[in-house]
Design a protein around this motif. Structure first.
Motif, short mmCIF file in Angstrom:
data_model
loop_
_atom_site.label_atom_id
_atom_site.label_comp_id
_atom_site.label_asym_id
_atom_site.label_seq_id
_atom_site.Cartn_x
_atom_site.Cartn_y
_atom_site.Cartn_z
N ARG A 238 0.82 -1.21 0.00
CA ARG A 238 0.00 0.00 0.00
C ARG A 238 0.86 1.27 0.00
O ARG A 238 0.40 2.33 -0.40
N GLU A 239 2.11 1.19 0.44
CA GLU A 239 2.98 2.36 0.48
C GLU A 239 3.54 2.72 -0.89
O GLU A 239 4.00 3.84 -1.10
N LEU A 240 3.52 1.78 -1.82
CA LEU A 240 4.12 2.00 -3.14
C LEU A 240 3.12 1.98 -4.28
O LEU A 240 3.43 2.42 -5.38
N MET A 241 1.93 1.48 -4.04
CA MET A 241 1.00 1.25 -5.14
C MET A 241 0.40 2.56 -5.65
O MET A 241 0.26 3.55 -4.92
N ALA A 242 0.05 2.55 -6.95
CA ALA A 242 -0.75 3.63 -7.52
C ALA A 242 -2.18 3.47 -7.02
O ALA A 242 -2.64 2.36 -6.77
N ARG A 243 -2.87 4.57 -6.84
CA ARG A 243 -4.23 4.50 -6.30
C ARG A 243 -5.12 5.56 -6.96
O ARG A 243 -4.64 6.45 -7.65
N ASP A 244 -6.41 5.40 -6.72
CA ASP A 244 -7.42 6.35 -7.22
C ASP A 244 -7.30 6.53 -8.74
O ASP A 244 -7.29 5.55 -9.47
N GLU A 245 -7.18 7.79 -9.23
CA GLU A 245 -7.17 8.04 -10.67
C GLU A 245 -5.93 7.48 -11.36
O GLU A 245 -5.89 7.36 -12.58
N GLN A 246 -4.89 7.16 -10.56
CA GLN A 246 -3.67 6.63 -11.15
C GLN A 246 -3.81 5.17 -11.57
O GLN A 246 -2.98 4.66 -12.31
N VAL A 247 -4.86 4.51 -11.09
CA VAL A 247 -5.05 3.09 -11.39
C VAL A 247 -5.82 2.95 -12.70
O VAL A 247 -6.96 3.40 -12.81
#
Length: 358
Positions: A238-247
């Motif tokens: 979770r500290e490195l993953m892309a999230r929200d609009e980046q996914v």
């Protein structure tokens, strides 16, 4: 005639020859010809003596009184409300510094107090909530006197580590661990060698015991080691993953063209395919796109027909190092992150390598 004239060049050469002879003579005295094996034997003997010291320390734990004393020490350190003030002088002081660092990084707040500074104001750092852990092989280092007096005056618990049961440290300590009186590896039996090795090993054993008692986990370790290689191996996904609009994500009924546009936007080399509830049901990657284009498919066709079903996914609380291992095993560059089946993020191998995960 006091001395013959020697040309400058010849004089320099002459001095160099004399210097070379002196160096050669000195080297022959330090390392006589054919004595290399003797030096190796000396090194091995030193290690053997050190190993014997560690075995002697391990054997002490099988003694009922020693084990009981150790348990009392662990119990006191578990209950301390303040910090562990670790102190020692000379080589024991160096070991005390290392012990302080190990305790602090494994969940037991500790600080090193130099005996030479203690009598010049640094005793003020010791509070009634603290406990003092004093290291001294002989137990008679005069520099430790002010600290002992301070502990007695203000009823501060004093833990001792010494090899001499009748020494000042042993007699003053509320709890005293009697270390084995080991043979020093030094041929003159003067330089602290085996004794400091044993002290160091005991400090590690004490810190590890406290870790287990506290239930100190890898998560806790990461909090105290956010930087460097150790920290990198404990980073969560979770500290490195892309999230929200980046996914990157599309519905299964999206067209191949829409999926290609989404992949290009996110620049992760692929896109997740989700159902109407946001659950991950497939993946469409650059490789899938190349195979599709090669087959001359119509870009208006739904991506669901060409996606990779049951794609690889990880949870957000997995170690990033485990995610990298999975990528290597399956020869993939992109993992999707799911929580309770729902897509929450995306993780690319480049992000892992950039963070130092290995």
């Amino acid at each position: 005639m006091i001395g013959a004239f020697v040309p400058a060049r010849q004089g320099s050469r002459h001095r160099a020859e004399l210097k070379g002879e002196r160096v050669s003579t000195l080297a022959s005295k330090i390392v006589p010809f054919g004595s290399g094996s003797r030096i190796v034997d000396t090194a091995c003997r030193s290690l053997s003596i050190a190993a014997g010291g560690l075995q002697a320390l391990e054997a002490r734990f099988s003694e009922r009184e020693f084990a009981a004393t150790f348990l009392r020490m662990v119990g006191m350190l578990m209950k301390v409300r303040g910090r562990v003030i670790v102190t020692g002088i000379g080589k024991s002081g160096i070991v005390a510094r290392k012990m302080t660092a190990t305790l602090t990084s494994t969940g037991t707040p500790a600080i090193f107090l130099h005996p030479a500074d203690a009598g010049h104001g640094d005793l003020g750092m010791v509070t009634p909530d603290d406990v003092v852990l004093m290291l001294s092989h002989s137990g008679e280092s005069t520099e430790l006197g002010p600290i002992i007096q301070y502990c007695k005056r203000f009823a501060i618990p004093l833990l001792g580590m010494t090899a001499q049961p009748q020494s000042t440290v042993a007699q003053a300590a509320d709890i005293c661990i009697l270390m084995p009186d080991v043979q020093e590896a030094c041929p003159n039996a003067l330089a602290p060698t085996t004794s400091t090795t044993v002290q160091m090993a005991f400090g590690d054993a004490l810190a590890v015991s406290l870790m287990e008692m506290r239930g100190f986990s890898a998560d806790d370790f990461h909090k105290f080691h956010p930087n460097g290689r150790l920290g990198a191996q404990l980073i969560k996904v979770r500290e490195l993953m892309a999230r929200d609009e980046q996914v990157p994500m599309v519905r299964e009924d999206a067209s191949l063209l829409d999926a290609t546009i989404e992949m290009t936007r996110a620049r992760l080399g692929g896109t997740a395919v989700v159902d109407r509830n946001g659950r991950l049901i497939g993946a469409f990657t650059d490789g899938d796109l190349r195979r599709t284009v090669t087959g001359k498919q119509n870009l208006t066709e739904p991506v669901g027909r060409f996606m990779t079903q049951t794609p690889q996914a990880v949870g957000p609380d997995e170690l990033a190092s485990e995610a990298l291992h999975m990528m290597h095993e399956r020869n993939i560059m992109l993992l999707f992150v799911c929580e309770n089946g729902r897509l929450t993020g995306a993780l690319h191998m480049h992000d892992l390598l950039h963070a130092g995960v290995a």
